[in-house]
Scaffold this motif. Sequence first.
Motif, PDB file in Angstrom:
ATOM      1  N   VAL A 105       8.485  -0.287  -1.238  1.00 42.85           N
ATOM      2  CA  VAL A 105       7.074  -0.028  -0.344  1.00 42.85           C
ATOM      3  C   VAL A 105       6.926  -0.945   0.539  1.00 42.85           C
ATOM      4  CG1 VAL A 105       6.071   1.189  -2.378  1.00 42.85           C
ATOM      5  CG2 VAL A 105       6.071  -1.382  -2.206  1.00 42.85           C
TER       6      VAL A 105
ATOM      7  N   SER B 151       1.005  -1.184   0.083  1.00 42.43           N
ATOM      8  CA  SER B 151       0.260   0.073   0.122  1.00 42.43           C
ATOM      9  C   SER B 151       0.984   1.097   0.011  1.00 42.43           C
ATOM     10  CB  SER B 151      -0.923  -0.051   1.133  1.00 42.43           C
ATOM     11  OG  SER B 151      -0.477  -0.936   2.161  1.00 42.43           O
ATOM     12  N   TYR B 152       0.178   2.460  -0.482  1.00 45.00           N
ATOM     13  CA  TYR B 152       0.871   3.489  -0.466  1.00 45.00           C
ATOM     14  C   TYR B 152      -0.013   4.436   0.732  1.00 45.00           C
ATOM     15  CZ  TYR B 152       3.021   2.582  -4.593  1.00 45.00           C
ATOM     16  OH  TYR B 152       4.158   2.090  -5.651  1.00 45.00           O
TER      17      TYR B 152
ATOM     18  N   THR C 100       4.346  -1.236  -8.762  1.00 45.45           N
ATOM     19  CA  THR C 100       4.373  -1.518  -7.463  1.00 45.45           C
ATOM     20  C   THR C 100       4.994  -2.825  -7.016  1.00 45.45           C
ATOM     21  OG1 THR C 100       2.257   0.064  -7.286  1.00 45.45           O
ATOM     22  CG2 THR C 100       2.790  -1.305  -5.473  1.00 45.45           C
TER      23      THR C 100
END
Lengths: 237, 289
Positions: A54, A13-14, A45
């Motif tokens: 990330v 997730s961001y 991603t």
Amino acid sequence: MAALLQVSGLHASYGLTRVLHGIDFAMDEGTITTLLGANGAGKTTTLRALCGMVKTQGQVRFSGERIDGKAPEDIVRKGIAHVPDGRGTFVNLTTEENLRLGAYTRRDRGAVEADLERVYGYFPRLKERHTQQAGTLSGGEQQMLAVSRALMLRPRLMLLDEPSFGLAPLIVRELFEILRTVNAKEKVSMLVVEQNAAMALELADHAYLIETGRVVLSGTTGEIKSNDAVRRSYLGY
Amino acid sequence: MQELLHQVLAGLATGGIYASLALALVMIYQATHLVNFAQGEMAMFATYLAWSLINAGMPYWPAFLLTVVLAFVLGVVIERVIIRPVENAPVLAVVVVFIALLVILNSVTGWIYSYTIKSFPSPFPAEPIFGQYVTSHQGGAIGVTLVVLLLLFLFFRYTPLGLAMRAAAQNPDSARLVGIRVGWMLALGWGLAAAVGGVAGMMVAPIVFLDPNMMGGVLLYAFAAALVGGIDNPAGAVFGGFLVGVLENLLGAFVIGNELKLAVALVLIIGVLVVKPSGFFGKVLVTRV
Ligand SMILES: Nc1ncnc2c1ncn2[C@@H]1O[C@H](COP(=O)(O)OP(=O)(O)OP(=O)(O)O)[C@@H](O)[C@H]1O
Ligand SMILES: [Mg+2]
């Protein structure tokens, strides 16, 4: 034989936005795998998650060893080189300095010098411009530089995020030819994300189709190419 | 004419000190895009350490070298302990931390050593050795500055670690992807900046004398120098340092008198910011979009 890369239940997730919802895939040593998917599906991603850029949940095993949760600077030391989205050029450094940085974690100085000549052999254009400030290289030249910088690691696995981006068709052919050679001669495994699905399916042995953060289809490139949905959406015929 | 030559050489001597400190500012700026307002106080503190060592009986040059090492360690520790936690804080918060650091170093030094002015020895003899136009200390300070600048240049230009530090400052994400430990590069940068500042402090102290506020004016000049040269350009900052030093001396001696000298620095800062915000050698970054 255990898979070179084994990804299971990968979430990412961001901030609060979850982008990957449990990706599963695997690839064997020496193979080329491609990730296909529409814009925003989560391909970039996924590559970022593999090299620790990330926050993730789930498991990533490289050569059997867990690498999820590790920092990018530690993952690269395992032999995973990332050609990032947007090329990641060090714009104020020279072309050659950029290349040397690719070999930053290596201690075999002599072999690094030889590898410099090797990538110049692949991309003579870079040799001509080896003292030029890298930010002033053309987009295509910077793309070659990004691939070369990754090669300077002598990686076991290369993650390539749209390597053909911004390249003229002829150069794309050349680049893919070089990738094929590197894969065949040096046994470097590759995970390739490509907009140009036709070219990617040509290059790779296996393909995974990602839609909104999930794997929806997988198989050998032969199987994927003959899938009607893929043909319509990604190959355009 | 002789007076002019004398003033120019004297200007180069202090200019070299501004150049060193300007370079320290630029090094931190390049990595963090922040101006370390505490750079001068860090240099001042290092100079007090040198004074303690010399007073304890250590010969000058060993004390000089040990101080450089201690300043380096101090810089690294400050980055790790104080700057690191506010890495991702808003700019204003970091500025406050810098100012706090300035005040803390200043008052701690005053508390340990008192605010009375002390003299600080020069390693160079009292009688002129470089001819009649320049004192030995001025000539020596120019020499020391040039050696420091040369060493830094060689380090950043030709060593893998220097290259890694430049890469980390420019593009942290890509740097991590090739395996550079960016956090440590930052700390090293702070250490180097502090060490260079320490040298500047030891070179300026025989001229301005040792007191906790000794670097206030020097930092202002260094800041002017960095802005004149372009805050993101090390070579420009060095040139700016020498230029500001010479200008300051010439204007002070022949035009406006010593009382207004510090105002020169401020006028320069404002002038440059108005006319050419990126400085005269500031990189107009060549990137393709
Ligand atoms: N830094 C970020 N912050 C917030 N959301 C992001 C960020 N980067 C990507 N996203 C979101 O994550 C989703 C997946 O993005 P990603 O870049 O992985 O897609 P992609 O498959 O690589 O697409 P493309 O083919 O356009 O490159 C998108 O919806 C995007 O908006
Ligand atoms: Mg993408």
